[in-house]
Design a protein around this motif. Structure first.
Motif, PDB file in Angstrom:
ATOM      1  N   GLU A 117       0.573  -1.172   0.022  1.00  0.00           N
ATOM      2  CA  GLU A 117       0.173   0.144   0.010  1.00  0.00           C
ATOM      3  C   GLU A 117       1.026   1.611  -0.137  1.00  0.00           C
ATOM      4  O   GLU A 117       0.797   2.308  -0.749  1.00  0.00           O
ATOM      5  CB  GLU A 117      -0.684  -0.088   1.353  1.00  0.00           C
ATOM      6  CG  GLU A 117      -1.710  -1.129   1.152  1.00  0.00           C
ATOM      7  CD  GLU A 117      -2.782  -1.369   2.713  1.00  0.00           C
ATOM      8  OE1 GLU A 117      -2.883  -0.729   3.174  1.00  0.00           O
ATOM      9  OE2 GLU A 117      -3.718  -1.810   3.015  1.00  0.00           O
ATOM     10  N   GLU A 118       2.107   1.009   0.927  1.00  0.00           N
ATOM     11  CA  GLU A 118       3.097   2.078   1.056  1.00  0.00           C
ATOM     12  C   GLU A 118       3.339   2.464  -0.470  1.00  0.00           C
ATOM     13  O   GLU A 118       3.608   3.935  -0.993  1.00  0.00           O
ATOM     14  CB  GLU A 118       3.800   1.984   1.769  1.00  0.00           C
ATOM     15  CG  GLU A 118       3.572   2.213   3.497  1.00  0.00           C
ATOM     16  CD  GLU A 118       4.266   1.874   4.472  1.00  0.00           C
ATOM     17  OE1 GLU A 118       5.583   1.488   4.345  1.00  0.00           O
ATOM     18  OE2 GLU A 118       4.325   1.696   5.418  1.00  0.00           O
ATOM     19  N   LEU A 119       4.284   1.004  -1.401  1.00  0.00           N
ATOM     20  CA  LEU A 119       4.684   1.453  -2.380  1.00  0.00           C
ATOM     21  C   LEU A 119       3.933   2.218  -3.473  1.00  0.00           C
ATOM     22  O   LEU A 119       4.094   3.004  -4.702  1.00  0.00           O
ATOM     23  CB  LEU A 119       5.452   0.458  -2.905  1.00  0.00           C
ATOM     24  CG  LEU A 119       6.611   0.435  -4.206  1.00  0.00           C
ATOM     25  CD1 LEU A 119       6.827   0.739  -3.951  1.00  0.00           C
ATOM     26  CD2 LEU A 119       6.407  -1.101  -4.603  1.00  0.00           C
ATOM     27  N   GLU A 120       2.218   1.613  -3.746  1.00  0.00           N
ATOM     28  CA  GLU A 120       1.737   1.552  -4.597  1.00  0.00           C
ATOM     29  C   GLU A 120       1.211   3.721  -4.677  1.00  0.00           C
ATOM     30  O   GLU A 120       1.379   4.438  -5.493  1.00  0.00           O
ATOM     31  CB  GLU A 120      -0.017   1.272  -4.571  1.00  0.00           C
ATOM     32  CG  GLU A 120      -0.378   2.073  -5.443  1.00  0.00           C
ATOM     33  CD  GLU A 120      -2.156   0.670  -5.417  1.00  0.00           C
ATOM     34  OE1 GLU A 120      -3.157   0.673  -5.797  1.00  0.00           O
ATOM     35  OE2 GLU A 120      -1.962  -0.244  -4.232  1.00  0.00           O
ATOM     36  N   THR A 341      16.638  11.875 -23.262  1.00  0.00           N
ATOM     37  CA  THR A 341      17.217  12.892 -21.840  1.00  0.00           C
ATOM     38  C   THR A 341      16.398  12.313 -20.684  1.00  0.00           C
ATOM     39  O   THR A 341      16.480  11.865 -19.560  1.00  0.00           O
ATOM     40  CB  THR A 341      16.884  14.045 -21.772  1.00  0.00           C
ATOM     41  OG1 THR A 341      15.742  13.874 -22.440  1.00  0.00           O
ATOM     42  CG2 THR A 341      17.988  15.004 -22.881  1.00  0.00           C
ATOM     43  N   GLY A 342      16.025  10.669 -21.426  1.00  0.00           N
ATOM     44  CA  GLY A 342      15.415   9.932 -20.128  1.00  0.00           C
ATOM     45  C   GLY A 342      13.473   9.517 -19.972  1.00  0.00           C
ATOM     46  O   GLY A 342      13.599  11.021 -19.730  1.00  0.00           O
ATOM     47  N   THR A 343      13.203   8.877 -20.336  1.00  0.00           N
ATOM     48  CA  THR A 343      11.409   9.407 -19.427  1.00  0.00           C
ATOM     49  C   THR A 343      11.468   8.616 -18.265  1.00  0.00           C
ATOM     50  O   THR A 343      12.242   7.163 -18.119  1.00  0.00           O
ATOM     51  CB  THR A 343      10.699   8.612 -20.569  1.00  0.00           C
ATOM     52  OG1 THR A 343      10.960   9.174 -22.342  1.00  0.00           O
ATOM     53  CG2 THR A 343       8.779   9.201 -20.422  1.00  0.00           C
ATOM     54  N   PHE A 344       9.707   8.759 -17.273  1.00  0.00           N
ATOM     55  CA  PHE A 344      10.376   8.586 -15.455  1.00  0.00           C
ATOM     56  C   PHE A 344       9.394   7.139 -15.977  1.00  0.00           C
ATOM     57  O   PHE A 344       7.992   7.966 -16.444  1.00  0.00           O
ATOM     58  CB  PHE A 344      10.203   9.444 -14.677  1.00  0.00           C
ATOM     59  CG  PHE A 344      10.087   8.578 -12.847  1.00  0.00           C
ATOM     60  CD1 PHE A 344      11.262   7.684 -13.145  1.00  0.00           C
ATOM     61  CD2 PHE A 344       8.534   8.681 -13.112  1.00  0.00           C
ATOM     62  CE1 PHE A 344      11.251   6.949 -11.658  1.00  0.00           C
ATOM     63  CE2 PHE A 344       8.349   7.965 -12.000  1.00  0.00           C
ATOM     64  CZ  PHE A 344       9.595   7.458 -10.790  1.00  0.00           C
ATOM     65  N   ASP A 345       8.873   6.188 -15.348  1.00  0.00           N
ATOM     66  CA  ASP A 345       8.054   5.427 -15.132  1.00  0.00           C
ATOM     67  C   ASP A 345       7.444   5.371 -14.026  1.00  0.00           C
ATOM     68  O   ASP A 345       8.863   4.793 -13.470  1.00  0.00           O
ATOM     69  CB  ASP A 345       8.518   4.145 -16.024  1.00  0.00           C
ATOM     70  CG  ASP A 345       7.519   2.884 -16.335  1.00  0.00           C
ATOM     71  OD1 ASP A 345       5.770   3.111 -16.101  1.00  0.00           O
ATOM     72  OD2 ASP A 345       7.635   1.862 -16.897  1.00  0.00           O
ATOM     73  N   ASP A 346       6.537   5.349 -14.196  1.00  0.00           N
ATOM     74  CA  ASP A 346       5.801   5.185 -12.930  1.00  0.00           C
ATOM     75  C   ASP A 346       5.344   4.261 -11.971  1.00  0.00           C
ATOM     76  O   ASP A 346       5.786   3.544 -11.206  1.00  0.00           O
ATOM     77  CB  ASP A 346       4.422   6.459 -12.362  1.00  0.00           C
ATOM     78  CG  ASP A 346       4.557   7.611 -12.882  1.00  0.00           C
ATOM     79  OD1 ASP A 346       5.766   7.852 -12.613  1.00  0.00           O
ATOM     80  OD2 ASP A 346       3.423   8.580 -12.804  1.00  0.00           O
ATOM     81  N   GLU A 347       5.468   3.342 -12.346  1.00  0.00           N
ATOM     82  CA  GLU A 347       4.890   1.568 -12.605  1.00  0.00           C
ATOM     83  C   GLU A 347       6.115   0.749 -12.271  1.00  0.00           C
ATOM     84  O   GLU A 347       6.120   0.235 -10.959  1.00  0.00           O
ATOM     85  CB  GLU A 347       4.401   0.620 -14.097  1.00  0.00           C
ATOM     86  CG  GLU A 347       3.130   1.540 -14.324  1.00  0.00           C
ATOM     87  CD  GLU A 347       1.883   1.075 -15.466  1.00  0.00           C
ATOM     88  OE1 GLU A 347       2.656   0.140 -16.169  1.00  0.00           O
ATOM     89  OE2 GLU A 347       0.723   1.311 -15.945  1.00  0.00           O
ATOM     90  N   THR A 348       7.197   0.693 -12.882  1.00  0.00           N
ATOM     91  CA  THR A 348       8.025   0.247 -12.631  1.00  0.00           C
ATOM     92  C   THR A 348       9.412   1.454 -12.200  1.00  0.00           C
ATOM     93  O   THR A 348      10.342   0.827 -11.378  1.00  0.00           O
ATOM     94  CB  THR A 348       8.715  -0.241 -14.106  1.00  0.00           C
ATOM     95  OG1 THR A 348       9.304   0.987 -14.769  1.00  0.00           O
ATOM     96  CG2 THR A 348       8.019  -1.096 -14.695  1.00  0.00           C
ATOM     97  N   ASN A 349       9.069   1.914 -11.551  1.00  0.00           N
ATOM     98  CA  ASN A 349      10.238   3.317 -10.414  1.00  0.00           C
ATOM     99  C   ASN A 349      11.496   3.035 -11.607  1.00  0.00           C
ATOM    100  O   ASN A 349      12.602   3.312 -11.005  1.00  0.00           O
ATOM    101  CB  ASN A 349      10.469   2.522  -9.144  1.00  0.00           C
ATOM    102  CG  ASN A 349      10.830   3.517  -8.705  1.00  0.00           C
ATOM    103  OD1 ASN A 349      10.630   5.203  -9.125  1.00  0.00           O
ATOM    104  ND2 ASN A 349      11.244   3.674  -7.662  1.00  0.00           N
TER     105      ASN A 349
END
Length: 408
Positions: A117-120, A341-349
């Motif tokens: 839950e905290e990670l989500e 320059t890179g793209t951040f992925d929220d699902e996989t961090n």
């Protein structure tokens, strides 16, 4: 008054001089610790007081010395413990251990749910939670998952051991029970029935014919090719090819784009981070080949699994060099034509980068004939070398594209 004094004086003289002569039945004993005891006629004893030396002076003339007697130290009497007692004790200990493991498993599951839950929440709100905290939550979540798997394995092994202990314990208990014994029967005892083995056999015995096996004549023999006509390839250098195309569609200008499925080329994990990362890679790279109207390209899909390291890596600028070293020592120099320059992925961090490198005719020919060994990527923060583990991937993908284009 004078008569009273004379009476007391007579009593005192009688007590001092006459009583000791009449009390001769007492005995005095000296113990090993130096104490004196006196024994009277009735068998009672007590310690000697100072007045006894006057009242029983005759008993003190001969004092009996008592020596200390040493008690022989013998072997302790063996205590009989039934054999099944130890077995039952082991069963109880194993059951207690399993109960503790099940309680521990339930606690770990609750901990994992809470961390999930905290990670989500951290992934849904990246602006409120720092990247380092998200990484720490992710590591704790995976650590809890690994602990749950280990606890399950321990419970399974413990249940097997408990079943074996119970079987052994029950066997001992049954052996100790006073079961009735069977009455032995003598050999010459008449059972009241005829023995079938002694009855005469009137039926004639049929002679068995030996079975002769014959090979079938209607099955053709296989044709084995001559070894000189068979091409034997080394499976290490020539593995079976799995040609899979991800996309084959027409573009707006009518040209055809053919792209292979991206596969893992290499992964990278520094030596000093192996314990912290628990074997999970810090950086991984997948690759696929593309054929367009402009030519042949290699597309690199790079994933940085530690977002905080993005500052030190930077990004992939345009015309940055990509150096590929082959196993035969040859070097293929490529360059990136798309800045990223890179793209951040929220699902996989994680942070994802892409690089596109065109292949010339000579470079493609070298990659078709040889396996790859190392690759050097030029980041904005500096270049770094990586060891390639899937050494034949680029060669297989180029052959896959060639077969598709020839067929179509």
């Amino acid at each position: 008054m004078a008569k009273t004094k004379a009476l007391f004086a007579g009593v005192f003289i009688f007590t001092v001089f006459c009583l000791p002569f009449g009390a001769s039945a007492q005995e005095v004993f000296r113990h090993s610790d130096g104490t004196l005891t006196i024994r009277f006629e009735d068998g009672t004893e007590r310690e000697v007081v100072p007045s006894d030396s006057i009242l029983f002076s005759s008993a003190f003339e001969e004092i009996t010395v008592l020596e200390k007697q040493k008690q022989p130290i013998g072997e302790p009497m063996p205590v009989y413990v039934p054999e099944d007692y130890y077995a039952s004790l082991q069963v109880r200990m194993k059951e207690n251990r399993l109960r503790d493991l099940r309680i521990q498993l339930e606690e770990l599951r609750n901990k994992k749910d809470k961390l999930g839950e905290e990670l989500e929440f951290a992934r849904e709100n990246p602006g409120r939670i720092r990247a380092d905290d998200r990484v720490e939550l992710s590591n704790r979540f995976f650590s809890a998952s690994e602990d749950i798997d280990k606890t399950k394995e321990k419970i399974a092994d413990g249940e097997k051991d408990l079943a074996a202990l119970k079987r052994h314990w029950h066997k001992n208990v049954l052996a100790a029970l006073p079961l009735p014994r069977l009455i032995p029967v003598p050999d010459n005892y008449d059972m009241g029935i005829a023995r079938l083995a002694d009855l005469p056999d009137d039926k004639p015995k049929k002679e068995e014919e030996p079975v002769v096996w014959k090979a079938p004549e209607d099955i053709p023999m296989p044709i084995i090719p001559h070894p000189s006509t068979v091409e034997i390839k080394d499976r290490y250098y020539h593995p079976p090819s799995f040609c899979k195309l991800e996309k084959a569609a027409k573009l707006e200008d009518g040209k055809v784009l053919v792209r292979t499925v991206k596969e893992e080329l290499f992964f990278f994990l520094p030596e000093e981070m192996r314990i912290h990362r628990r074997g999970r890679p810090m950086l991984s790279c997948k690759i696929n080949t593309e054929r367009t109207d402009r030519g042949l390209f290699l597309r690199f899909h790079i994933t940085l699994h530690i977002p905080a390291a993005r500052r030190s890596f930077g990004g992939l600028s345009k015309y940055t060099p990509i150096r590929i070293e082959l196993l035969n020592g040859e070097v293929v120099n490529l360059y990136n034509i798309e800045a990223n320059t890179g793209t951040f992925d929220d699902e996989t961090n994680s942070v994802r980068f892409e690089a596109l490198a065109p292949l010339s005719v000579s470079n493609a020919e070298s990659l078709r004939k040889n396996d790859t060994n190392k690759i050097r990527l030029g980041w904005t923060g500096g270049h770094e070398d990586y060891v390639i583990y899937n050494i034949g991937l680029i060669r297989d993908q180029l052959e896959c594209l060639d077969r598709y284009l020839i067929k179509n």
